[in-house]
Design a protein around this motif. Structure first.
Motif, short mmCIF file in Angstrom:
data_model
loop_
_atom_site.label_atom_id
_atom_site.label_comp_id
_atom_site.label_asym_id
_atom_site.label_seq_id
_atom_site.Cartn_x
_atom_site.Cartn_y
_atom_site.Cartn_z
N ARG A 194 0.98 -1.24 -0.19
CA ARG A 194 -0.33 0.09 -0.21
C ARG A 194 0.91 1.14 -0.14
NH1 ARG A 194 0.98 2.58 4.16
NH2 ARG A 194 -0.64 4.12 3.59
N ARG A 195 0.58 2.27 -0.63
CA ARG A 195 1.05 3.79 -0.65
C ARG A 195 -0.30 4.61 -0.41
NH1 ARG A 195 5.37 6.60 -2.42
NH2 ARG A 195 4.45 7.65 -0.60
N SER A 196 0.20 5.82 0.18
CA SER A 196 -0.73 6.85 0.04
C SER A 196 -0.38 7.51 -1.19
CB SER A 196 -0.40 7.88 1.14
OG SER A 196 -0.58 7.17 2.58
N GLN B 46 -4.59 10.09 1.53
CA GLN B 46 -3.75 10.66 2.28
C GLN B 46 -4.13 11.16 3.47
OE1 GLN B 46 -1.19 13.69 0.73
NE2 GLN B 46 0.54 12.75 1.59
N TRP B 47 -3.49 10.62 4.72
CA TRP B 47 -3.88 11.19 5.89
C TRP B 47 -2.98 12.51 6.30
CZ3 TRP B 47 -2.81 7.21 10.54
CH2 TRP B 47 -2.88 7.89 11.79
N LEU B 48 -3.49 13.38 6.25
CA LEU B 48 -2.62 14.63 6.60
C LEU B 48 -3.26 15.43 8.19
CD1 LEU B 48 -2.81 16.26 3.00
CD2 LEU B 48 -0.96 14.97 3.97
N THR B 49 -2.24 15.97 8.43
CA THR B 49 -2.65 17.16 9.62
C THR B 49 -2.38 18.52 9.23
OG1 THR B 49 -0.50 16.63 10.50
CG2 THR B 49 -2.61 15.73 11.53
N GLU B 50 -0.94 19.00 8.74
CA GLU B 50 -0.73 20.34 8.15
C GLU B 50 -0.71 21.17 9.49
OE1 GLU B 50 0.35 20.43 5.22
OE2 GLU B 50 -0.93 19.20 3.75
N ALA C 241 -7.02 14.22 14.74
CA ALA C 241 -5.99 13.00 14.73
C ALA C 241 -5.67 13.04 13.13
CB ALA C 241 -6.57 11.75 14.74
N ARG D 230 8.33 3.91 -1.65
CA ARG D 230 8.83 4.77 -0.65
C ARG D 230 9.99 4.00 0.29
NH1 ARG D 230 6.54 8.07 4.36
NH2 ARG D 230 6.91 9.86 3.67
N ARG E 93 11.27 2.04 3.20
CA ARG E 93 10.65 1.58 4.48
C ARG E 93 11.82 1.21 5.41
NH1 ARG E 93 5.56 3.42 4.00
NH2 ARG E 93 5.18 3.50 1.84
#
Ligand SMILES: Cc1cc2nc3c(=O)[nH]c(=O)nc-3n(C[C@H](O)[C@H](O)[C@H](O)COP(=O)(O)O)c2cc1C
Length: 189
Positions: A11-13, A135-139, A160, A175, A177
């Motif tokens: 898996r990849r974002s 994609q899991w972001l916060t920024e 979160a 990417r 790892r």
């Protein structure tokens, strides 16, 4: 190898900038949220919640982010301000996962926060399993108190993740790892 394990191993974002329409349908989103909420949760506290944004809300929040950015960086270039303004509209769908711990519960807050992280990861997986990318972001604005007030978060709540979901417009390269040898050890007294 099972499909699930194969997915976990590959898996990849997909970066938010490469998420495009179509967005998932409401029926698909409901399935994703149901899967996302099915996480380990000590004492069944459900110490998290989802915050959704309709089109007008996403646009308005982008304006708020841009305004906040200009307050922090008044000499910022226009292009950068527009990047900020697009935060909630660049991907077809953004869902906030809010960590909402119960401070009175006999479960450490740390565990409750970890459970919120599990919700985020489940939502990313569920998006993928529904044929979308995420994609899991916060920024920075996830940690900006005035912005969190506009979002309506309580004093003990945190973002979160802002989970960005859409159709992949590009396939990301792999990417690096961590090597297991660097992160796995045997305990020794
Ligand atoms: C809590 C959390 C917050 C994150 N916030 C950001 C962020 O603000 N900006 C960013 O570029 N990546 C952020 N990431 C990283 C991406 O979600 C993702 O890990 C990265 O794009 C690589 O993706 P992959 O390893 O899932 O393929 C964050 C990850 C986590 C766990």
């Amino acid at each position: 190898m099972s499909e699930l394990l194969d997915h976990l191993l590959t898996r990849r974002s997909v970066q938010a900038a490469f998420l495009e329409a179509p967005a998932p349908s409401e029926a698909e989103v409901e399935v994703m949220l149901t899967a996302a909420a099915r996480v380990p949760d000590h004492k069944k506290l459900a110490p998290w919640r989802f915050l959704r944004f309709d089109a007008a809300g996403a646009k308005r929040l982008g304006d708020v982010v841009a305004e906040r950015w200009l307050e922090i960086e008044p000499r910022s270039k226009d292009e950068r301000v527009e990047v900020e303004r697009a935060r909630f509209t660049r991907a077809p769908l953004v869902i906030a996962v809010v960590s909402s711990p119960n401070l009175a519960a006999p479960v450490p807050v740390w565990e409750q926060v970890l459970s919120a992280g599990a919700v985020c990861m489940n939502l990313v997986h569920a998006a993928h399993g529904s044929g979308f990318a995420a994609q899991w972001l916060t920024e920075w604005y996830a940690f900006d108190a005035p912005f969190l007030k506009v979002l309506g978060l309580g004093p003990d709540e945190q973002i979160a993740g802002f989970i960005h979901i859409g159709t992949a417009a590009a396939t990301p390269a792999d990417r690096d790892r961590p090597n297991l040898s660097d992160i796995v050890s045997y305990w020794q007294e």
